[in-house]
Write an enzyme that holds these catalytic residues in place. Structure first.
Site, PDB file in Angstrom:
ATOM      1  N   LYS A  19       0.872  -1.189   0.117  1.00  0.00           N
ATOM      2  CA  LYS A  19      -0.076   0.149   0.014  1.00  0.00           C
ATOM      3  C   LYS A  19       0.375   1.451  -0.042  1.00  0.00           C
ATOM      4  CE  LYS A  19      -2.142   1.411   4.237  1.00  0.00           C
ATOM      5  NZ  LYS A  19      -1.911   2.967   4.058  1.00  0.00           N
ATOM      6  N   ASN A  20       1.494   0.955   0.823  1.00  0.00           N
ATOM      7  CA  ASN A  20       2.551   2.620   1.454  1.00  0.00           C
ATOM      8  C   ASN A  20       3.347   3.191  -0.394  1.00  0.00           C
ATOM      9  OD1 ASN A  20       1.467   3.174   3.485  1.00  0.00           O
ATOM     10  ND2 ASN A  20       2.993   2.277   5.104  1.00  0.00           N
TER      11      ASN A  20
ATOM     12  N   ARG B 154      -2.947  11.022   4.724  1.00  0.00           N
ATOM     13  CA  ARG B 154      -1.875  11.586   4.900  1.00  0.00           C
ATOM     14  C   ARG B 154      -1.267  12.167   3.553  1.00  0.00           C
ATOM     15  NH1 ARG B 154       1.375  13.727   8.422  1.00  0.00           N
ATOM     16  NH2 ARG B 154       2.998  13.580   8.164  1.00  0.00           N
TER      17      ARG B 154
ATOM     18  N   CYS C  24      -4.563   8.697   9.402  1.00  0.00           N
ATOM     19  CA  CYS C  24      -4.547   7.953  10.888  1.00  0.00           C
ATOM     20  C   CYS C  24      -4.560   9.260  12.451  1.00  0.00           C
ATOM     21  CB  CYS C  24      -3.838   6.639  10.940  1.00  0.00           C
ATOM     22  SG  CYS C  24      -4.346   5.666  10.316  1.00  0.00           S
TER      23      CYS C  24
ATOM     24  N   ARG D 234       2.000  14.329  13.287  1.00  0.00           N
ATOM     25  CA  ARG D 234       2.384  14.513  11.764  1.00  0.00           C
ATOM     26  C   ARG D 234       1.850  15.305  11.114  1.00  0.00           C
ATOM     27  NH1 ARG D 234      -0.361   8.970  10.100  1.00  0.00           N
ATOM     28  NH2 ARG D 234       2.086   8.478   9.084  1.00  0.00           N
ATOM     29  N   PRO D 235       3.256  16.612  10.989  1.00  0.00           N
ATOM     30  CA  PRO D 235       2.855  17.354  10.230  1.00  0.00           C
ATOM     31  C   PRO D 235       3.750  17.345   9.676  1.00  0.00           C
ATOM     32  CG  PRO D 235       4.789  17.422  12.482  1.00  0.00           C
ATOM     33  CD  PRO D 235       3.646  16.570  12.635  1.00  0.00           C
ATOM     34  N   VAL D 236       3.654  18.292   8.198  1.00  0.00           N
ATOM     35  CA  VAL D 236       4.653  18.112   6.781  1.00  0.00           C
ATOM     36  C   VAL D 236       5.106  18.848   7.004  1.00  0.00           C
ATOM     37  CG1 VAL D 236       2.580  17.083   5.746  1.00  0.00           C
ATOM     38  CG2 VAL D 236       2.462  19.715   6.189  1.00  0.00           C
ATOM     39  N   ASP D 237       6.301  19.729   8.019  1.00  0.00           N
ATOM     40  CA  ASP D 237       6.757  20.613   7.730  1.00  0.00           C
ATOM     41  C   ASP D 237       7.911  20.348   7.235  1.00  0.00           C
ATOM     42  OD1 ASP D 237       7.397  18.920  10.311  1.00  0.00           O
ATOM     43  OD2 ASP D 237       8.909  19.934  10.766  1.00  0.00           O
ATOM     44  N   LEU D 238       8.336  19.122   7.182  1.00  0.00           N
ATOM     45  CA  LEU D 238       9.337  18.813   6.334  1.00  0.00           C
ATOM     46  C   LEU D 238       9.542  17.889   5.549  1.00  0.00           C
ATOM     47  CD1 LEU D 238      11.620  15.891   8.561  1.00  0.00           C
ATOM     48  CD2 LEU D 238      11.514  18.096   9.247  1.00  0.00           C
TER      49      LEU D 238
ATOM     50  N   ASP E  46       4.959   0.451  12.165  1.00  0.00           N
ATOM     51  CA  ASP E  46       3.494  -0.184  11.238  1.00  0.00           C
ATOM     52  C   ASP E  46       2.841  -2.055  12.138  1.00  0.00           C
ATOM     53  OD1 ASP E  46       2.867   2.413  10.815  1.00  0.00           O
ATOM     54  OD2 ASP E  46       3.119   1.881   7.666  1.00  0.00           O
TER      55      ASP E  46
ATOM     56  N   ILE F 105       8.810   6.462  16.617  1.00  0.00           N
ATOM     57  CA  ILE F 105       8.492   7.635  15.106  1.00  0.00           C
ATOM     58  C   ILE F 105       7.208   7.927  15.795  1.00  0.00           C
ATOM     59  CG2 ILE F 105       7.772   6.632  12.910  1.00  0.00           C
ATOM     60  CD1 ILE F 105      10.430   5.698  13.462  1.00  0.00           C
TER      61      ILE F 105
ATOM     62  N   ARG G 111      -9.127  -0.097   4.480  1.00  0.00           N
ATOM     63  CA  ARG G 111      -7.358   1.512   3.730  1.00  0.00           C
ATOM     64  C   ARG G 111      -6.754   0.210   3.678  1.00  0.00           C
ATOM     65  NH1 ARG G 111      -6.277   5.706   8.094  1.00  0.00           N
ATOM     66  NH2 ARG G 111      -4.912   5.864   5.767  1.00  0.00           N
TER      67      ARG G 111
HETATM   68  C1  UD1 Z   1       5.048   6.493   6.216  1.00  0.00           C
HETATM   69  C2  UD1 Z   1       4.164   5.887   6.179  1.00  0.00           C
HETATM   70  C3  UD1 Z   1       3.365   4.707   7.847  1.00  0.00           C
HETATM   71  C4  UD1 Z   1       4.637   4.341   8.764  1.00  0.00           C
HETATM   72  C5  UD1 Z   1       5.238   5.520   9.047  1.00  0.00           C
HETATM   73  C6  UD1 Z   1       6.385   5.489   9.215  1.00  0.00           C
HETATM   74  C7  UD1 Z   1       2.778   5.907   4.426  1.00  0.00           C
HETATM   75  C8  UD1 Z   1       1.248   6.092   3.125  1.00  0.00           C
HETATM   76  N1  UD1 Z   1       2.733   6.124   5.221  1.00  0.00           N
HETATM   77  O1  UD1 Z   1       4.434   7.749   7.059  1.00  0.00           O
HETATM   78  O2  UD1 Z   1       2.453   4.131   7.403  1.00  0.00           O
HETATM   79  O3  UD1 Z   1       3.593   4.301  10.263  1.00  0.00           O
HETATM   80  O4  UD1 Z   1       5.936   5.617   7.249  1.00  0.00           O
HETATM   81  O5  UD1 Z   1       7.407   4.892   9.227  1.00  0.00           O
HETATM   82  O6  UD1 Z   1       3.966   5.831   3.320  1.00  0.00           O
HETATM   83  N2  UD1 Z   1       6.975  14.203  10.976  1.00  0.00           N
HETATM   84  C9  UD1 Z   1       7.149  15.944  10.417  1.00  0.00           C
HETATM   85  N3  UD1 Z   1       7.644  16.291  10.049  1.00  0.00           N
HETATM   86  C10 UD1 Z   1       6.606  15.620   8.589  1.00  0.00           C
HETATM   87  C11 UD1 Z   1       6.730  15.171   8.711  1.00  0.00           C
HETATM   88  C12 UD1 Z   1       7.454  13.705   9.197  1.00  0.00           C
HETATM   89  O7  UD1 Z   1       7.214  16.098  12.650  1.00  0.00           O
HETATM   90  O8  UD1 Z   1       7.080  16.836   7.795  1.00  0.00           O
HETATM   91  C13 UD1 Z   1       7.343  12.931  11.089  1.00  0.00           C
HETATM   92  C14 UD1 Z   1       6.177  12.674  12.228  1.00  0.00           C
HETATM   93  O9  UD1 Z   1       5.153  13.067  12.660  1.00  0.00           O
HETATM   94  C15 UD1 Z   1       6.217  11.255  12.325  1.00  0.00           C
HETATM   95  C16 UD1 Z   1       7.670  10.957  12.245  1.00  0.00           C
HETATM   96  O10 UD1 Z   1       8.054  12.114  11.712  1.00  0.00           O
HETATM   97  O11 UD1 Z   1       6.613  11.178  13.931  1.00  0.00           O
HETATM   98  C17 UD1 Z   1       8.106  10.088  10.856  1.00  0.00           C
HETATM   99  O12 UD1 Z   1       7.080   9.938   9.521  1.00  0.00           O
HETATM  100  P1  UD1 Z   1       6.759   9.700   8.011  1.00  0.00           P
HETATM  101  O13 UD1 Z   1       7.989   8.620   7.989  1.00  0.00           O
HETATM  102  O14 UD1 Z   1       7.161  10.771   7.488  1.00  0.00           O
HETATM  103  O15 UD1 Z   1       5.672   8.955   8.178  1.00  0.00           O
HETATM  104  P2  UD1 Z   1       5.277   9.069   6.914  1.00  0.00           P
HETATM  105  O16 UD1 Z   1       5.711   9.268   5.967  1.00  0.00           O
HETATM  106  O17 UD1 Z   1       3.555   9.810   7.420  1.00  0.00           O
END
Ligand code: UD1
Length: 422
Positions: A22-23, A94, A118, A123-127, A309, A331, A401
């Protein structure tokens, strides 16, 4: 709303085919936005998250057709007709944020709603945004949307050093960098198999990428990408989930298509708990050796560490282990929402911040429980299979999902499981 009824007790024996990831599929699909030529994915999983990404891409003007019952996704984005990813679709998932990098890279502008997903932490997207900014993007956050523009219509190569590992941010930056002018270096990049799969697909489309699977990925931007056909990598999380079924219930199950390299750290923990995992020509064979499993400590980490996961499912196993196990979640904060539900089934679990201490009990008892997120829902099904009596898991839309045909797959190995339409 549907629920799943599980009658626990028996051992499981047989084989389970493992679907495409899926991912991986969710990050491969937005790659269609990078090219006017067709991109075809084979071995796609049939899941509601894939349907959501299909809907999102269609709203942007892509053609997406599911062939062979959805196992093949034929996509074409001759032009991007609409550059706005709307809140109504993005809030459902997301991973929708992954259309931002490709649209920006191809046409120099994009508007994407900030995502939901979820309920497992902030879970921000700042990075994601910082990486695109480093590549020259002008970003403006207004009304819940990211308004992004590339000056001169094209992103430029940059050195992006992530402060911590993010799978999604690495993917967005990788997608965007393929069409940027010049060289991009992603440092402290995620090393997950889904990133390797994305890089392989992009390379088939003509991208110049080196170092995927390591912490440093180097991308030499090209002027255009072409079409390709690419098989989606095996789903290591579905694989790990079904590996736990015989571990919890006893018996022997062969997970077809599984490879040790996808789940090495997880398999090590199973081995320490007294569960044998053998690589065969067709996949991974898992059997529970005699007696109860032993307690083990688990810490979730980015790949190649133990995957977050699989933490909920592993907890379901450890609920009936001999001894005390400590699970540490590194995580996501707030990812122990399955614990109160497992406690309803007789488990002994104490949660303190990012740690859960599980004291194994001889037996779990069936109970009505509620799925709180995708992986939590399947952990409750696994626990139900090992429990005495009946368990009804409600709110299974989370399950749909991420797991296709879960009743059929487990049922074929002797599990007593059925869906109650509601
Ligand atoms: C992906 C997977 C999810 C898995 C996760 C960690 C998909 C669709 N989902 O989620 O199933 O649990 O990897 O293996 O592939 N973070 C920030 N800022 C950001 C991005 C992330 O602070 O811009 C934090 C997140 O809140 C979290 C950590 O970084 O604490 C890791 O998240 P990330 O690896 O980005 O997870 P996803 O890509 O969202």
């Amino acid at each position: 709303m549907d629920s799943i009824l599980v009658k626990g007790g028996g051992a499981l024996n047989g084989e389970i085919p493992i679907a495409g990831a899926k991912n991986a599929c969710l990050t491969l699909m937005p790659a269609t936005l990078l090219t006017e030529e067709p991109l075809t994915l084979t071995n796609a999983p049939r899941l509601s998250d894939i349907a959501t990404m299909t809907q999102l891409l269609q709203s942007l003007g892509s053609e997406v057709a599911g062939l062979q019952g959805g196992k093949v996704l034929a996509m074409s984005s001759y032009r991007i007709g609409n550059h706005t990813a709307d809140y109504d679709i993005v809030r459902k998932m997301r991973a929708s944020i992954l259309v931002l990098g490709p649209m920006l890279a191809r046409d120099g502008h994009a508007v994407v709603s900030l995502p939901g997903g979820c309920a497992i932490g902030a879970r921000p997207v700042d990075l994601h945004l910082k990486a695109l900014e480093a590549m020259g993007a002008d970003l403006d956050l207004r009304d819940g949307y990211v308004h992004a523009k590339a000056p001169g219509g094209r992103l430029k190569g940059a050195v992006v050093e992530f402060p911590f590992v993010s799978v999604g941010a690495t993917e967005n930056a990788l997608l965007a960098a393929t069409l940027a002018k010049g060289t991009t270096v992603l440092k402290n990049a995620a090393r997950e198999p889904e990133i390797v799969d994305l890089a392989q697909c992009l390379r088939r489309m003509g991208a110049q990428i080196e170092g995927e699977g390591t912490a440093t990925i180097t991308i030499q931007g090209v002027d255009r990408l072409g079409g390709a056909t690419h098989p989606v990598v095996t789903d290591r999380i579905e694989l790990g989930t079904y590996m736990l079924a015989p571990a919890i219930c006893g018996g022997e199950v062969e997970c077809l298509g599984g490879r040790m390299s996808l789940v090495a750290s997880f398999a090590e923990k199973l081995d320490a708990a007294g569960v044998s995992v053998t690589e065969t020509e067709r996949g991974l064979k898992v059997a529970r050796k005699n007696g109860r499993v032993k307690a083990v400590d688990v810490t979730t980490e980015p790949f190649p560490g133990f995957p977050t996961d699989l933490q909920a499912q592993m907890m379901a196993l450890l609920c009936t282990a001999d001894g005390v196990s400590v699970l540490e979640e590194k995580i996501f904060e707030n990812r122990f929402m399955h614990a109160p539900e497992l406690i309803r089934m007789g488990a002994k679990i104490d949660v303190h911040g990012g740690h859960a201490t599980v004291t194994g009990v001889e037996k779990l008892r069936g109970a009505p429980v509620m799925a709180t997120d995708l992986r939590a829902s399947v952990s409750l099904i696994l626990a139900g299979l090992a429990a005495e009596g009946e368990t009804v898991v409600s709110r299974v839309y989370h399950l749909d999902r991420g797991y296709e045909h879960v009743e059929e797959k487990l049922g074929a190995c002797g599990a007593k499981i059925e869906r109650i339409k509601g």
